[in-house]
Design a protein around this motif. Structure first.
Motif, short mmCIF file in Angstrom:
data_model
loop_
_atom_site.label_atom_id
_atom_site.label_comp_id
_atom_site.label_asym_id
_atom_site.label_seq_id
_atom_site.Cartn_x
_atom_site.Cartn_y
_atom_site.Cartn_z
N LEU A 152 0.84 -1.20 0.00
CA LEU A 152 0.00 0.00 0.00
C LEU A 152 0.88 1.25 0.00
N ARG A 153 1.89 1.28 0.86
CA ARG A 153 2.80 2.44 0.91
C ARG A 153 3.55 2.59 -0.41
N GLN A 154 3.87 1.46 -1.04
CA GLN A 154 4.55 1.51 -2.34
C GLN A 154 3.65 2.18 -3.39
N LYS A 155 2.38 1.78 -3.41
CA LYS A 155 1.43 2.38 -4.36
C LYS A 155 1.29 3.88 -4.09
N GLU A 156 1.24 4.26 -2.82
CA GLU A 156 1.16 5.68 -2.47
C GLU A 156 2.38 6.43 -3.00
N GLY A 157 3.54 5.82 -2.87
CA GLY A 157 4.78 6.45 -3.36
C GLY A 157 4.75 6.68 -4.86
N TYR A 158 4.25 5.69 -5.60
CA TYR A 158 4.16 5.85 -7.06
C TYR A 158 3.12 6.92 -7.45
N VAL A 159 2.06 7.03 -6.67
CA VAL A 159 1.07 8.08 -6.92
C VAL A 159 1.72 9.45 -6.70
N VAL A 160 2.49 9.59 -5.64
CA VAL A 160 3.18 10.86 -5.36
C VAL A 160 4.13 11.20 -6.51
N LEU A 161 4.89 10.22 -7.00
CA LEU A 161 5.81 10.49 -8.12
C LEU A 161 5.05 10.95 -9.36
N GLY A 162 3.93 10.34 -9.65
CA GLY A 162 3.11 10.76 -10.79
C GLY A 162 2.57 12.17 -10.61
#
Length: 181
Positions: A152-162
């Protein structure tokens, strides 16, 4: 640094009451992070003593204190915006504050904030990859659920990068949102 930057950044947009400052900070940080008046008002008093702001009582029946940033406060705000964000429990919060009030900085300075936050997010994602590899090597029910939370934290990180990529586009290509005040 977090509260100081948030208060001065909000006051860069215009005078505000303590209640308005609290609401703005909670909007930026998320309502899960409550800002105590016991922290806010002593900081406003300190800022007034340091001549970063002026506090005036309005004419309303409630006699609210209105904070207005001074030139010295604007200088302090700009100084805080240029400080490298320390990596600690408040790193994400400090970046959120900087992102919220960076319109008061040059476009190049805004891009530096975004680049630094991107670098931080990439470090977080590298750490997450290591944690996921460790958890995958374990084959227990407890580790399975821990792995899901880390994903979940990984997905959040990728959303932030986008989102950061979108901000760079908005600031550099469209230019409308990247104008400084």
């Amino acid at each position: 640094m977090l509260n100081e930057l948030a208060i001065l950044g909000e006051l860069m947009e215009g005078p505000k009451t303590g209640y308005q400052l609290r609401q703005a900070m909670e909007n930026t940080l998320g309502h899960y992070r409550k800002v105590s008046f016991g922290v806010l008002y002593p900081l406003l008093t300190k800022f007034e003593e340091q001549h970063y702001i002026t506090l005036k009582i309005d004419d309303s029946p409630k006699r609210k204190k209105i904070a207005t940033i001074s030139e010295k406060g604007k200088s302090k705000f700009r100084q805080l915006m240029l400080i490298k964000v320390p990596e600690n429990a408040y790193t994400d919060d400090i970046y959120r504050i900087k992102l919220d009030v960076m319109q008061h900085m040059s476009i190049n300075q805004q891009l530096v904030v975004i680049k630094e936050y991107r670098n931080f997010q990439n470090k977080v994602l590298m750490d997450i990859d290591m944690k996921l590899n460790y958890l995958k090597s374990k084959n227990t029910k407890d580790h399975f659920y821990a792995q899901q939370v880390v994903k979940l934290r990984q997905k959040e990180g990728y959303v932030v990068l986008g989102w950061l990529d979108e901000m760079v586009h908005l600031i550099t290509e469209e230019g409308q949102h990247g104008k400084t005040s």
